[in-house]
Design an enzyme around this catalytic site. Structure first.
Site, PDB file in Angstrom:
ATOM      1  N   SER A  59       0.633  -1.370  -0.245  1.00 44.70           N
ATOM      2  CA  SER A  59       0.071  -0.276   0.023  1.00 44.70           C
ATOM      3  C   SER A  59       1.420   0.796   0.004  1.00 44.70           C
ATOM      4  O   SER A  59       1.574   1.426   0.686  1.00 44.70           O
ATOM      5  CB  SER A  59      -1.286  -0.390   1.123  1.00 44.70           C
ATOM      6  OG  SER A  59      -2.265  -0.815   1.469  1.00 44.70           O
ATOM      7  N   GLY A  80      -0.579   4.197   0.097  1.00 46.06           N
ATOM      8  CA  GLY A  80      -1.100   5.519   0.505  1.00 46.06           C
ATOM      9  C   GLY A  80      -1.984   6.313  -0.846  1.00 46.06           C
ATOM     10  O   GLY A  80      -2.111   5.416  -1.048  1.00 46.06           O
ATOM     11  N   ALA A  81      -1.538   8.006  -1.112  1.00 48.18           N
ATOM     12  CA  ALA A  81      -2.622   8.303  -1.432  1.00 48.18           C
ATOM     13  C   ALA A  81      -1.754   7.853  -3.525  1.00 48.18           C
ATOM     14  O   ALA A  81      -2.303   8.004  -4.004  1.00 48.18           O
ATOM     15  CB  ALA A  81      -2.207   9.574  -1.585  1.00 48.18           C
ATOM     16  N   GLY A 140      -1.422   4.776  -4.724  1.00 50.52           N
ATOM     17  CA  GLY A 140      -1.644   3.283  -4.966  1.00 50.52           C
ATOM     18  C   GLY A 140      -1.792   2.144  -3.887  1.00 50.52           C
ATOM     19  O   GLY A 140      -0.905   2.428  -3.172  1.00 50.52           O
ATOM     20  N   GLY A 162      -6.092  -0.297   5.032  1.00 50.11           N
ATOM     21  CA  GLY A 162      -4.717  -1.009   3.876  1.00 50.11           C
ATOM     22  C   GLY A 162      -6.073  -2.478   5.014  1.00 50.11           C
ATOM     23  O   GLY A 162      -5.453  -3.778   3.934  1.00 50.11           O
ATOM     24  N   ASP A 163      -6.683  -2.776   5.791  1.00 48.21           N
ATOM     25  CA  ASP A 163      -6.821  -4.116   5.565  1.00 48.21           C
ATOM     26  C   ASP A 163      -7.953  -4.135   5.895  1.00 48.21           C
ATOM     27  O   ASP A 163      -7.981  -5.558   4.827  1.00 48.21           O
ATOM     28  CB  ASP A 163      -7.833  -4.197   7.642  1.00 48.21           C
ATOM     29  CG  ASP A 163      -6.721  -3.646   8.650  1.00 48.21           C
ATOM     30  OD1 ASP A 163      -5.630  -4.286   8.527  1.00 48.21           O
ATOM     31  OD2 ASP A 163      -6.862  -3.171  10.047  1.00 48.21           O
TER      32      ASP A 163
END
Length: 315
Positions: free
Chosen positions: A220, A222-223, A225, A251-252
């Protein structure tokens, strides 16, 4: 069935506030109470998708009993491991601009007997599992090699295992070759011991995790992708997000989406991105249901933009 293992679960209280001003009385505009912990959130997202999930987690005291009740109300089967210490309670303060401040309690210390009971419960519940998702930090009392033991036992029983943890626990588990690991950008940088400034940096770091033992890496960013790197290659996924309300559990939710869609390949990555994008647009740690997903907003490509500078570089 997706079995989740959360060694350090929590009772999460989320308050929505206009802004966070130290030393002032802050009046919340909304509040939620949810069962917490990364594996618990994966189970919640799987259940929201209408699929069966069983959550293995140590529970103790009044907070532990409330966590079990909240999970049961969401249609999640709970395989509790009774422990002497009380389950931890966490607080999250979500500001209107999307900034989140979290206060996480340490949680109880598990005795040697409780640790072994936890391992045995995972083994007993894993027979019907398509995937075992081991997620989150380890509580006091569990050595960093504990997840490695879970991975080894899972593979010995023929199960596939996804791992979402960080630090020494991640590095120890890599030697047992988990089927997929899901670090965020900070955890990925920590694992390889250097900063990440571009998508290409993240790809190289993911490839190093594969060299250390991971069969696939779902990262992951974040913003920016998400990345999937496995033996067949690398893919990059992103999605349009209109409003960010809370990134708790995003993320989960992504990991749940990945496993729901089979746990491999670009189609699973697309599902992961769709679930993560939906989660950040919901309050607190609410997990998205199928009606919250917007597959049309998701783009997945094998042409990874390696030169793209990360919006949130990790130094």
């Amino acid at each position: 069935m997706i079995l989740t293992v959360t060694p350090n679960p929590s009772l999460d209280r989320t308050y929505e506030v206009p802004s966070l001003d130290r030393g002032e009385v802050i009046r919340a505009t909304g509040e939620r109470m949810d069962p917490g912990g990364k594996g618990v959130n994966v189970s919640r997202a799987v259940a929201a998708a209408g699929q069966r999930t069983v959550a293995v987690l140590p529970l103790g005291g009044a907070p532990g009993a409330l966590v079990a009740d909240l999970l049961d109300a969401q249609g999640i089967e709970v395989a509790p491991v009774p422990v002497a210490g009380a389950t931890r309670s966490n607080i999250a303060l979500a500001e209107s601009d999307g900034v989140l401040t979290k206060i996480n309690a340490p949680g109880p210390e598990l005795s040697a007997a409780e640790q072994e009971l936890l391992l045995n419960t995972v083994h007993r519940q894993s027979h019907d599992a398509d995937w075992i998702a081991c997620c989150g930090s380890l509580p006091r009392g569990l050595a960093p090699a504990w997840y490695a033991e879970v991975v080894a036992r899972a593979h010995a029983g023929g199960a596939r295992i996804a791992l979402d943890t960080s630090g020494p626990a991640l590095l120890e588990a890599l030697r047992e070759r988990p089927d997929v690991v899901k670090p965020n950008a900070e955890e990925l940088a920590e694992a390889v011991g250097r900063p990440l400034f571009t998508v290409g940096d993240a790809v190289k770091a993911a490839e190093e995790l594969r060299e250390m033992g991971a069969r696939a890496v779902l990262a992951s960013l974040g913003a920016d992708g998400q990345l999937l790197v496995d033996g067949a290659g690398a893919w990059f996924g992103s999605a349009r997000v209109d409003v960010v309300r809370s990134n708790v559990g995003a993320g989960d939710s992504s990991l749940a989406g990945f496993l729901i869609a089979g746990g491999s390949g670009p189609e699973a990555l697309a599902s992961a991105v769709a679930h993560g994008a939906a989660a950040v647009q919901l309050p607190g740690s609410v997990m998205p249901s199928p009606s919250d997903l917007d597959p049309a907003a998701v783009t997945v490509t094998a042409e990874v933009p390696v030169d793209r500078v990360l919006k949130e570089p990790v130094s």
